[in-house]
Design a protein around this motif. Structure first.
Motif, PDB file in Angstrom:
ATOM      1  N   MET A   1      34.252  28.139  24.008  1.00 50.34           N
ATOM      2  CA  MET A   1      35.058  28.099  22.775  1.00 50.34           C
ATOM      3  C   MET A   1      34.252  28.315  21.515  1.00 50.34           C
ATOM      4  SD  MET A   1      38.223  25.571  23.183  1.00 50.34           S
ATOM      5  CE  MET A   1      39.321  25.726  24.971  1.00 50.34           C
ATOM      6  N   GLY A   2      33.067  28.121  21.733  1.00 48.19           N
ATOM      7  CA  GLY A   2      32.160  28.240  20.445  1.00 48.19           C
ATOM      8  C   GLY A   2      32.408  26.885  19.768  1.00 48.19           C
ATOM      9  N   ASP A   3      32.063  26.777  18.565  1.00 54.09           N
ATOM     10  CA  ASP A   3      32.508  26.009  17.394  1.00 54.09           C
ATOM     11  C   ASP A   3      34.008  25.331  17.703  1.00 54.09           C
ATOM     12  OD1 ASP A   3      29.964  26.161  16.707  1.00 54.09           O
ATOM     13  OD2 ASP A   3      30.266  27.314  14.892  1.00 54.09           O
ATOM     14  N   MET A   4      34.004  23.840  17.812  1.00 54.27           N
ATOM     15  CA  MET A   4      35.148  23.343  17.861  1.00 54.27           C
ATOM     16  C   MET A   4      35.935  23.056  16.600  1.00 54.27           C
ATOM     17  SD  MET A   4      35.379  23.213  21.141  1.00 54.27           S
ATOM     18  CE  MET A   4      36.494  22.060  21.827  1.00 54.27           C
ATOM     19  N   ILE A   5      37.172  23.288  16.578  1.00 53.26           N
ATOM     20  CA  ILE A   5      37.916  23.385  15.582  1.00 53.26           C
ATOM     21  C   ILE A   5      38.747  21.674  15.499  1.00 53.26           C
ATOM     22  CG2 ILE A   5      40.146  24.053  14.157  1.00 53.26           C
ATOM     23  CD1 ILE A   5      39.548  26.881  15.630  1.00 53.26           C
ATOM     24  N   SER A   6      38.111  21.064  14.482  1.00 53.94           N
ATOM     25  CA  SER A   6      38.294  19.777  14.463  1.00 53.94           C
ATOM     26  C   SER A   6      38.465  19.009  13.163  1.00 53.94           C
ATOM     27  CB  SER A   6      37.433  18.961  15.434  1.00 53.94           C
ATOM     28  OG  SER A   6      37.656  17.300  15.763  1.00 53.94           O
ATOM     29  N   PRO A   7      39.449  18.138  12.953  1.00 47.17           N
ATOM     30  CA  PRO A   7      40.116  17.317  13.775  1.00 47.17           C
ATOM     31  C   PRO A   7      41.531  17.914  14.022  1.00 47.17           C
ATOM     32  CG  PRO A   7      40.425  16.571  11.769  1.00 47.17           C
ATOM     33  CD  PRO A   7      39.396  17.356  11.597  1.00 47.17           C
ATOM     34  N   ILE A   8      42.000  17.745  15.233  1.00 51.13           N
ATOM     35  CA  ILE A   8      43.444  18.231  15.169  1.00 51.13           C
ATOM     36  C   ILE A   8      44.524  17.075  15.431  1.00 51.13           C
ATOM     37  CG2 ILE A   8      42.721  20.134  16.981  1.00 51.13           C
ATOM     38  CD1 ILE A   8      43.667  18.549  19.280  1.00 51.13           C
ATOM     39  N   ALA A   9      45.748  17.204  15.247  1.00 52.87           N
ATOM     40  CA  ALA A   9      46.756  16.243  15.504  1.00 52.87           C
ATOM     41  C   ALA A   9      47.573  16.365  16.451  1.00 52.87           C
ATOM     42  CB  ALA A   9      47.442  16.102  13.942  1.00 52.87           C
ATOM     43  N   VAL A  10      48.194  15.419  17.030  1.00 54.63           N
ATOM     44  CA  VAL A  10      49.214  15.553  18.204  1.00 54.63           C
ATOM     45  C   VAL A  10      50.515  14.803  17.690  1.00 54.63           C
ATOM     46  CG1 VAL A  10      49.778  15.209  20.670  1.00 54.63           C
ATOM     47  CG2 VAL A  10      47.427  15.982  19.911  1.00 54.63           C
ATOM     48  N   THR A  11      51.708  15.215  17.732  1.00 53.38           N
ATOM     49  CA  THR A  11      52.778  14.650  17.767  1.00 53.38           C
ATOM     50  C   THR A  11      53.286  14.279  18.942  1.00 53.38           C
ATOM     51  OG1 THR A  11      54.417  16.571  17.717  1.00 53.38           O
ATOM     52  CG2 THR A  11      53.297  15.942  15.374  1.00 53.38           C
ATOM     53  N   GLY A  12      54.370  13.235  18.840  1.00 56.40           N
ATOM     54  CA  GLY A  12      54.839  12.935  20.286  1.00 56.40           C
ATOM     55  C   GLY A  12      53.690  12.457  21.233  1.00 56.40           C
ATOM     56  N   ALA A  13      52.626  11.997  20.621  1.00 56.88           N
ATOM     57  CA  ALA A  13      51.496  11.648  21.492  1.00 56.88           C
ATOM     58  C   ALA A  13      51.384  10.816  22.947  1.00 56.88           C
ATOM     59  CB  ALA A  13      50.208  11.191  20.606  1.00 56.88           C
ATOM     60  N   SER A  14      52.505   9.899  22.761  1.00 55.99           N
ATOM     61  CA  SER A  14      52.654   8.945  23.663  1.00 55.99           C
ATOM     62  C   SER A  14      53.458   9.487  25.031  1.00 55.99           C
ATOM     63  CB  SER A  14      52.975   7.641  23.500  1.00 55.99           C
ATOM     64  OG  SER A  14      54.206   7.551  22.674  1.00 55.99           O
ATOM     65  N   GLY A  15      54.015  10.718  24.737  1.00 54.04           N
ATOM     66  CA  GLY A  15      54.966  11.198  25.681  1.00 54.04           C
ATOM     67  C   GLY A  15      54.394  11.847  26.917  1.00 54.04           C
ATOM     68  N   PHE A  16      55.009  12.332  27.618  1.00 61.23           N
ATOM     69  CA  PHE A  16      54.595  12.811  29.039  1.00 61.23           C
ATOM     70  C   PHE A  16      53.539  13.911  28.861  1.00 61.23           C
ATOM     71  CE2 PHE A  16      55.036  15.501  32.906  1.00 61.23           C
ATOM     72  CZ  PHE A  16      54.603  14.525  34.147  1.00 61.23           C
ATOM     73  N   ILE A  17      53.808  15.009  28.053  1.00 62.13           N
ATOM     74  CA  ILE A  17      52.935  15.962  27.649  1.00 62.13           C
ATOM     75  C   ILE A  17      51.945  15.712  26.761  1.00 62.13           C
ATOM     76  CG2 ILE A  17      52.600  18.268  26.995  1.00 62.13           C
ATOM     77  CD1 ILE A  17      55.489  18.746  27.938  1.00 62.13           C
ATOM     78  N   GLY A  18      52.409  14.633  25.666  1.00 66.96           N
ATOM     79  CA  GLY A  18      51.334  14.410  24.368  1.00 66.96           C
ATOM     80  C   GLY A  18      50.273  13.633  24.981  1.00 66.96           C
ATOM     81  N   ARG A  19      50.549  12.677  25.821  1.00 67.93           N
ATOM     82  CA  ARG A  19      49.260  11.700  26.379  1.00 67.93           C
ATOM     83  C   ARG A  19      48.547  12.607  26.915  1.00 67.93           C
ATOM     84  NH1 ARG A  19      50.795   5.769  28.771  1.00 67.93           N
ATOM     85  NH2 ARG A  19      52.097   5.760  27.103  1.00 67.93           N
ATOM     86  N   ARG A  20      48.695  13.277  27.894  1.00 68.49           N
ATOM     87  CA  ARG A  20      47.593  14.100  28.393  1.00 68.49           C
ATOM     88  C   ARG A  20      47.125  15.114  27.390  1.00 68.49           C
ATOM     89  NH1 ARG A  20      51.572  12.149  31.744  1.00 68.49           N
ATOM     90  NH2 ARG A  20      51.043  12.107  34.207  1.00 68.49           N
ATOM     91  N   THR A  21      47.659  15.720  26.583  1.00 70.22           N
ATOM     92  CA  THR A  21      47.093  16.498  25.656  1.00 70.22           C
ATOM     93  C   THR A  21      46.038  15.763  24.673  1.00 70.22           C
ATOM     94  OG1 THR A  21      49.162  17.540  25.280  1.00 70.22           O
ATOM     95  CG2 THR A  21      47.693  18.014  23.645  1.00 70.22           C
ATOM     96  N   VAL A  22      46.333  14.354  24.641  1.00 66.98           N
ATOM     97  CA  VAL A  22      45.343  13.491  23.705  1.00 66.98           C
ATOM     98  C   VAL A  22      43.925  13.368  24.639  1.00 66.98           C
ATOM     99  CG1 VAL A  22      44.709  11.421  22.694  1.00 66.98           C
ATOM    100  CG2 VAL A  22      47.191  12.647  22.397  1.00 66.98           C
TER     101      VAL A  22
END
Length: 322
Positions: A1-22
């Motif tokens: 991916m080359g240079d990483m774009i950071s920081p990112i934010a995740v909403t619903g971060a403790s949910g089924f998909i959100g947690r894995r995304t974090v």
């Protein structure tokens, strides 16, 4: 991916998909700001991780979300209701997010969208569903209607305010803790009625969903939509054979889709009727289709995939140790 774009934010971060995304964000070396509604849902190891900035807030009632988004390069929006209060948890939360994204000048939003927005009634049996398929929520359940409207709100806002938007339409997301899905048929205690007219089940491993959401956050491309499903999609009978290793169902009764379609054709097509007697819902869950993930591989690759039977065995093993 080359240079990483950071920081990112995740909403619903403790949910089924959100947690894995974090988790996927941290594996990729990204700094991540996470938004969760209740402190007790935050995994303990996140609090020890300097790369995870945790904010406890309710997206709907917060007034200062924009402050927490200062400097964020991409927001992955996973917050949505599976059941219950769609108006509040999906739509109002998305409205709050849009306003904060505009105010904080976040350049890119990634939506964890859903296959449920597609109008599969427009497709012939056996056709392949691609991103070009029309979307529609009329006659569908509250979840599909909310996901359709959520996507619509974000697309309109992206056009109006000029932020980039990547919508990942995810198949039925599955993994340890959520192995079953509505595409197989209704469950009645120990009994499963398998409604089958052929075709495959459009499933998406939760790890794949997370991996693709992170890849999308690193690669804005105007306003685009990408379907995300597994490479090895099982038939309903193959799904059930593998799934039975978890000890359910005790009994499975096959019901031809043609029979269900006849019943649905002669019953009133009213919102008060059970879902499977409403034609749009029956089609969305059981129409025999193929599903293309060509664009996923092209835009978000390389994507790791394992054969379905092995993936299900692994998921059942993990679930039994949860």
């Amino acid at each position: 991916m080359g240079d990483m774009i950071s920081p990112i934010a995740v909403t619903g971060a403790s949910g089924f998909i959100g947690r894995r995304t974090v988790e996927a964000a941290r594996i990729a070396g990204l700094e991540v700001r996470v938004f969760v509604r209740r402190a007790e849902t935050v995994p303990a190891h996140w609090r020890q991780d300097a790369g995870i900035d945790i904010t406890i807030l309710d997206l709907v009632s917060t007034k200062n979300l924009a402050d927490y988004l200062e400097g964020v390069q991409s927001v992955i929006h996973c917050a949505a209701a599976m059941t219950g209060d769609h108006e509040n948890d999906t739509l109002e939360a998305t409205q709050t997010l849009i306003e904060a994204v505009v105010k904080a000048e976040v350049p890119h939003v990634v939506l964890a969208g859903s296959f449920s927005v597609y109008d599969v009634g427009m497709l012939a049996d056996g056709a392949t569903l691609t991103e070009a398929c029309k979307t529609r929520a009329k006659g569908r359940d509250a979840y599909a209607a909310a996901k359709y409207e959520q996507e619509d709100m974000l697309s309109a806002a992206a056009a109006l305010y000029g932020f980039e938007l990547t919508v990942l339409r995810l198949g039925a997301v599955w993994g340890p803790g959520r192995l079953f899905n509505a595409h197989i048929g209704p469950a009645l205690g120990p009994l499963l009625v398998r409604i089958d007219g052929g075709g495959v089940v459009p499933i998406c491993d939760v790890e794949r969903a997370a991996e693709c959401l992170i890849a999308a956050s690193q690669s804005a491309n105007g306003v685009e939509t990408i379907n995300v499903v597994d490479d090895d999609l099982p038939t309903r009978s193959q799904f059930l054979r593998a799934f039975r290793a978890c000890g359910w169902p005790a009994l499975s009764v096959p019901l031809p889709l043609g029979v269900m379609r006849l019943i649905a054709a002669i019953t009133p097509n009213a919102p008060t009727m059970p879902g499977l007697l409403r034609r749009a819902i029956l089609d969305a869950r059981h129409k025999p289709l193929r599903y293309s993930n060509e664009l996923m591989h092209k835009r978000l690759g390389p994507v790791t995939n394992m054969p379905f039977d092995a993936a299900m065995q692994t998921a059942i093993r993990k679930e039994q140790t949860l």
